[in-house]
Scaffold this motif. Structure first.
Motif, mmCIF file in Angstrom:
data_model
loop_
_atom_site.group_PDB
_atom_site.id
_atom_site.type_symbol
_atom_site.label_atom_id
_atom_site.label_comp_id
_atom_site.label_asym_id
_atom_site.label_seq_id
_atom_site.Cartn_x
_atom_site.Cartn_y
_atom_site.Cartn_z
ATOM 1 N N SER A 1 0.777 -1.379 -0.015
ATOM 2 C CA SER A 1 -0.026 -0.026 0.031
ATOM 3 C C SER A 1 0.810 1.371 0.080
ATOM 4 C CB SER A 1 -0.755 0.155 1.175
ATOM 5 O OG SER A 1 -0.189 0.206 2.408
ATOM 6 N N SER A 2 0.439 2.105 -0.567
ATOM 7 C CA SER A 2 1.194 3.655 -0.579
ATOM 8 C C SER A 2 0.790 4.317 0.820
ATOM 9 C CB SER A 2 0.587 4.513 -1.715
ATOM 10 O OG SER A 2 -0.593 4.790 -1.338
ATOM 11 N N ARG A 3 1.948 5.090 1.072
ATOM 12 C CA ARG A 3 1.904 5.929 2.313
ATOM 13 C C ARG A 3 1.938 7.343 1.818
ATOM 14 N NH1 ARG A 3 5.965 2.734 6.201
ATOM 15 N NH2 ARG A 3 5.294 0.593 5.763
ATOM 16 N N GLU A 4 1.023 8.113 1.978
ATOM 17 C CA GLU A 4 0.963 9.469 1.394
ATOM 18 C C GLU A 4 0.424 10.640 2.600
ATOM 19 O OE1 GLU A 4 -1.238 9.780 -2.480
ATOM 20 O OE2 GLU A 4 -1.240 7.763 -2.415
ATOM 21 N N ILE A 5 1.257 11.705 2.523
ATOM 22 C CA ILE A 5 0.697 12.902 3.282
ATOM 23 C C ILE A 5 0.564 14.004 2.390
ATOM 24 C CG2 ILE A 5 1.579 14.379 5.181
ATOM 25 C CD1 ILE A 5 3.307 12.292 6.433
ATOM 26 N N LEU A 6 -0.473 14.562 2.480
ATOM 27 C CA LEU A 6 -1.123 15.908 1.715
ATOM 28 C C LEU A 6 -1.054 17.091 2.746
ATOM 29 C CD1 LEU A 6 -1.899 17.607 -0.530
ATOM 30 C CD2 LEU A 6 -4.216 16.329 -0.187
ATOM 31 N N ILE A 7 -0.424 18.027 2.656
ATOM 32 C CA ILE A 7 -0.152 19.178 3.575
ATOM 33 C C ILE A 7 -1.025 20.579 2.816
ATOM 34 C CG2 ILE A 7 1.169 20.713 5.003
ATOM 35 C CD1 ILE A 7 3.203 18.393 4.821
ATOM 36 N N ILE A 8 -1.893 21.164 3.499
ATOM 37 C CA ILE A 8 -2.474 22.318 3.038
ATOM 38 C C ILE A 8 -1.860 23.411 4.024
ATOM 39 C CG2 ILE A 8 -4.582 23.506 2.616
ATOM 40 C CD1 ILE A 8 -6.190 20.876 2.049
ATOM 41 N N PHE A 9 -1.235 24.291 3.547
ATOM 42 C CA PHE A 9 -0.169 24.962 4.372
ATOM 43 C C PHE A 9 -0.603 26.547 4.002
ATOM 44 C CE2 PHE A 9 3.846 26.409 6.343
ATOM 45 C CZ PHE A 9 3.674 26.142 7.642
ATOM 46 N N GLY A 10 -0.916 27.108 5.076
ATOM 47 C CA GLY A 10 -1.249 28.515 4.682
ATOM 48 C C GLY A 10 -0.075 29.649 5.636
ATOM 49 N N HIS B 1 -7.297 28.097 -8.875
ATOM 50 C CA HIS B 1 -6.111 27.368 -8.828
ATOM 51 C C HIS B 1 -5.836 26.475 -7.577
ATOM 52 C CE1 HIS B 1 -1.670 27.245 -9.163
ATOM 53 N NE2 HIS B 1 -2.220 26.631 -10.073
ATOM 54 N N PHE B 2 -6.389 26.852 -6.484
ATOM 55 C CA PHE B 2 -6.512 26.122 -5.420
ATOM 56 C C PHE B 2 -7.094 24.776 -5.499
ATOM 57 C CE2 PHE B 2 -7.947 25.810 -0.525
ATOM 58 C CZ PHE B 2 -7.057 24.773 -0.445
ATOM 59 N N LYS B 3 -8.267 24.572 -6.242
ATOM 60 C CA LYS B 3 -9.107 23.496 -6.413
ATOM 61 C C LYS B 3 -8.310 22.707 -7.263
ATOM 62 C CE LYS B 3 -13.616 21.953 -6.857
ATOM 63 N NZ LYS B 3 -15.211 22.351 -7.180
ATOM 64 N N ASP B 4 -7.798 23.191 -8.522
ATOM 65 C CA ASP B 4 -7.371 22.464 -9.264
ATOM 66 C C ASP B 4 -5.976 21.580 -8.967
ATOM 67 O OD1 ASP B 4 -8.994 23.396 -11.359
ATOM 68 O OD2 ASP B 4 -7.878 24.973 -12.120
ATOM 69 N N ILE B 5 -4.985 22.056 -8.274
ATOM 70 C CA ILE B 5 -3.804 21.696 -7.607
ATOM 71 C C ILE B 5 -4.330 20.630 -6.711
ATOM 72 C CG2 ILE B 5 -2.369 23.373 -8.502
ATOM 73 C CD1 ILE B 5 -2.209 24.548 -5.671
ATOM 74 N N LEU B 6 -5.356 21.060 -5.827
ATOM 75 C CA LEU B 6 -5.649 20.179 -4.905
ATOM 76 C C LEU B 6 -6.211 18.702 -5.524
ATOM 77 C CD1 LEU B 6 -5.957 19.528 -1.988
ATOM 78 C CD2 LEU B 6 -8.329 20.541 -2.048
ATOM 79 N N PHE B 7 -7.113 18.814 -6.546
ATOM 80 C CA PHE B 7 -7.575 17.871 -7.191
ATOM 81 C C PHE B 7 -6.789 17.006 -8.088
ATOM 82 C CE2 PHE B 7 -11.440 19.439 -5.425
ATOM 83 C CZ PHE B 7 -12.396 18.324 -5.150
ATOM 84 N N GLU B 8 -5.699 17.623 -8.496
ATOM 85 C CA GLU B 8 -4.681 16.685 -9.246
ATOM 86 C C GLU B 8 -3.857 15.588 -8.532
ATOM 87 O OE1 GLU B 8 -1.610 19.538 -10.502
ATOM 88 O OE2 GLU B 8 -2.966 20.433 -12.046
ATOM 89 N N LEU B 9 -4.126 15.678 -7.140
ATOM 90 C CA LEU B 9 -3.747 14.799 -6.322
ATOM 91 C C LEU B 9 -4.758 13.392 -6.092
ATOM 92 C CD1 LEU B 9 -2.161 16.992 -3.654
ATOM 93 C CD2 LEU B 9 -0.992 15.574 -5.320
ATOM 94 N N VAL B 10 -6.033 13.563 -6.513
ATOM 95 C CA VAL B 10 -6.604 12.670 -6.496
ATOM 96 C C VAL B 10 -6.560 11.097 -7.356
ATOM 97 C CG1 VAL B 10 -9.240 11.634 -7.229
ATOM 98 C CG2 VAL B 10 -8.824 14.049 -6.231
ATOM 99 N N PRO B 11 -6.005 11.113 -8.344
ATOM 100 C CA PRO B 11 -5.645 9.753 -8.993
ATOM 101 C C PRO B 11 -4.244 9.298 -8.234
ATOM 102 C CG PRO B 11 -5.728 11.638 -10.737
ATOM 103 C CD PRO B 11 -5.789 12.300 -9.383
ATOM 104 N N PRO B 12 -4.194 7.922 -8.308
ATOM 105 C CA PRO B 12 -3.180 7.362 -7.497
ATOM 106 C C PRO B 12 -1.802 7.582 -8.202
ATOM 107 C CG PRO B 12 -4.250 5.649 -8.648
ATOM 108 C CD PRO B 12 -5.110 6.995 -8.744
#
Length: 447
Positions: free
Chosen positions: A209-218, A273-284
Motif C-alpha cells: 500500500s502507498s503511504r502519502e501525506i497531503l499538507i494544506i499549508f497557509g 487554482h487552489f482547487k485545481d492543484i488539490l484535485f490533481e492529487l486524486v488519481p493514485p
C-alpha cells in the motif's frame, strides 16, 4: 497661479483639525458655531472616506460573470466550448498508456489550523475555503480510490492534533471535517509535530500500500521542537510521499519535503487554482522505479496479496455485535476467513487481519491502471470517401450538420465529433466527457 487671499481672522490648519473660526464671533455662540462646523467636517470626511475605500468584501469582489463572453450573435456557446476545450487539453496531457500505480492508498490529510488561515485573501477566508475544498476532495478521492483510507491531522498552537482516525468510510472523514468549532484556527503551525504524528500512524502499514501525506499549508512559519530535516530523512526511509498545497508562498522546507519524497508541490494563486492543484492529487501516483541489485531488472517484482470478499447480511438478520465497534446491529458484512462481523467495507478484519473488499470497489480501482485513450477531434467528415455516421455511437443523438466556430487545434471538433482511436466510432462531446470522467470505459471497444 495667483496667491490665495489670506485673512487675519483664519488660520492654516489641517483638514482633520477641529479648529475652524477665530474671528469676530460672539462669545456665547462661539462654541455652538464651532460644534456645527466640526460636525459638518466630520460628516463630509466620512462621505469622502466611504467613496474612496469600499467595504472589504467589495474591494476585492470578483465579477465571475465577466469571464464568460458572448459572441457576435449574443450566444454563450463559444464560452462553453472554450471551457470544454480546456478540460480536453488537460486530459490530453495525462498519460494514456498503462502505468504501474498503487490502488491501495493510505493518505493522511494535514490541515493548517494556525492564525494565518483567517486571512481573507481567499473568500470568505482561507480556513473556510480549505474546509470546503477538503470535503469535496474527500468525496472525489474515495470515489476514485474506493480501496483507500484517509486520516486527518491538524496543525495549531505548535502541536499536531489528531482530528480523525484512518478510515475507509468517507462519512467518518466528512464528519470530522464538518465540525467547524472544533477546528478553530489558533497559534502557529508545527510541520515536524504533524508529520511525525502522521508517520507514526502509517508505520504498521504493509508494503503493497502507498503511504502519502497531503499538507494544506497557509502559514509562512513553522514552530518545530527539533530538526525537521531528521523527520524528512525518516519519511524518505519509510517511503512516505509528501505533497504540499501552499496558500501563501513557497518555502524551501516545503519544497524539499516534496522533492525528496517524490510528491507534488504547488502554490495556489486564487480559489480556482487552489482547487485545481488539490484535485490533481486524486488519481493514485505512479510507482517510482527502484534500483535493485546488479543482474536484475529495474522494476520491482509484483507481489500478490490476499483479499476476501465478504457476505452481506440483510437488515432482517438477527442483531449481533460487530468486531469493529462492538455495536449491536443487524446489517453488516461477514469475514470469509473467521466469520467476524464488520460494519463497512473495504476494511481490514479486526480479528484475522484479512483485507475485506467488494468486487465493485476492486473494479472501480482498476481503471487507473488502464485509462481510456483520449478521443481524436474529427476535422473532416469524409475521410477516405466513406459516409460519416449520423448519430453518436453511445447516446444515438443526431450530430449537428452546422460547423462550429471553435478551432480544432484547441481540442474541439468543429463538427462536434470525437473518434476513438481503437474502434473508430464517433461520439458527441457530452459522451466524450462522460466516458473519460465517469465510466472510464469506451462503449465501442469495451476497454
Amino acid at each position: 497661479m495667483a496667491p490665495r487671499n489670506r485673512d487675519d481672522n483664519f488660520m492654516d490648519v489641517d483638514s482633520d483639525s477641529d479648529i475652524s473660526l477665530l474671528g469676530d464671533v460672539d462669545h456665547r455662540g462661539k462654541g455652538k458655531a464651532k460644534g456645527k462646523v466640526a460636525d459638518k467636517r466630520k460628516k463630509d470626511k466620512g462621505k469622502a472616506k466611504a467613496k474612496e475605500q469600499a467595504y472589504t468584501w467589495e474591494a476585492s469582489y470578483t465579477r465571475s460573470w465577466d469571464t464568460v463572453q458572448e459572441d457576435e450573435a449574443g450566444s454563450l456557446q463559444g464560452a462553453v466550448e472554450d471551457l470544454m476545450a480546456r478540460g480536453r487539453r488537460r486530459r490530453l496531457l495525462a498519460p494514456a498508456a498503462a502505468i504501474r500505480r498503487t490502488i491501495i492508498r493510505h493518505l493522511v490529510l494535514l490541515l493548517d489550523l494556525s492564525a494565518a488561515m483567517m486571512d481573507r485573501d481567499m473568500r470568505p477566508t482561507r480556513f473556510d475555503l480549505m474546509l470546503q475544498y477538503a470535503r469535496e476532495f474527500v468525496i472525489e478521492w474515495f470515489d476514485q480510490n474506493p480501496l483507500g483510507q484517509i486520516g486527518v491531522v491538524g496543525m495549531r498552537a505548535g502541536i499536531g492534533e489528531r482530528i480523525g482516525e484512518m478510515s475507509g468510510n468517507p462519512q467518518d472523514v466528512l464528519k470530522c471535517l464538518s465540525d467547524r468549532t472544533r477546528l478553530e484556527p489558533t497559534g502557529e503551525p508545527s510541520l515536524q509535530n504533524a508529520i511525525e504524528m502522521a508517520r507514526s500512524s502509517m508505520s504498521h502499514l504493509p508494503t503493497h500500500s502507498s503511504r502519502e501525506i497531503l499538507i494544506i499549508f497557509g502559514s509562512l512559519t513553522t514552530c518545530d521542537p527539533g530538526n525537521i530535516h531528521d523527520t524528512l530523512d525518516a519519511c524518505v526511509k519509510n517511503k512516505i510521499r509528501i505533497s504540499v498545497v501552499a496558500l501563501a508562498a513557497e518555502m524551501k522546507i516545503t519544497r524539499d519535503l516534496c522533492d525528496k519524497t517524490g510528491g507534488q508541490f504547488g502554490v495556489a494563486m486564487n480559489e480556482g487554482h487552489f482547487k485545481d492543484i488539490l484535485f490533481e492529487l486524486v488519481p493514485p501516483p505512479a510507482q517510482r522505479v527502484v534500483a535493485r541489485a546488479a543482474g536484475s531488472g529495474a522494476n520491482p517484482a509484483a507481489d500478490l496479496m490476499m483479499m476476501g470478499f465478504p457476505t452481506r447480511l440483510p437488515d432482517s438478520s438477527p442483531p449481533s455485535l460487530c468486531a469493529c465497534h462492538s455495536d449491536m446491529k443487524s446489517e453488516g458484512f461477514l469475514c470469509p476467513r473467521c466469520m467476524a462481523k464488520v460494519c463497512d467495507v473495504p476494511t481490514d478484519c479486526d480479528i484475522c487481519g484479512l483485507m475485506i473488499v467488494s468486487s465493485p470497489h476492486l473494479a472501480r480501482s482498476y481503471h487507473h491502471l488502464f485509462p481510456v485513450k483520449p478521443y481524436e477531434a474529427v476535422t473532416a467528415l469524409r475521410e477516405g470517401g466513406s459516409e460519416p455516421v449520423a448519430a453518436c455511437h453511445a447516446c444515438a443523438r443526431i450530430f449537428s450538420t452546422s460547423v462550429s466556430t471553435a478551432a480544432a487545434s484547441e481540442g474541439i471538433s468543429s463538427w462536434g465529433r470525437y473518434r476513438c482511436p481503437d474502434c473508430r466510432n464517433d461520439f458527441c462531446a457530452d459522451c466524450d466527457v462522460f466516458v473519460h470522467d465517469v465510466i472510464h470505459c469506451c462503449p465501442g471497444c469495451g476497454k
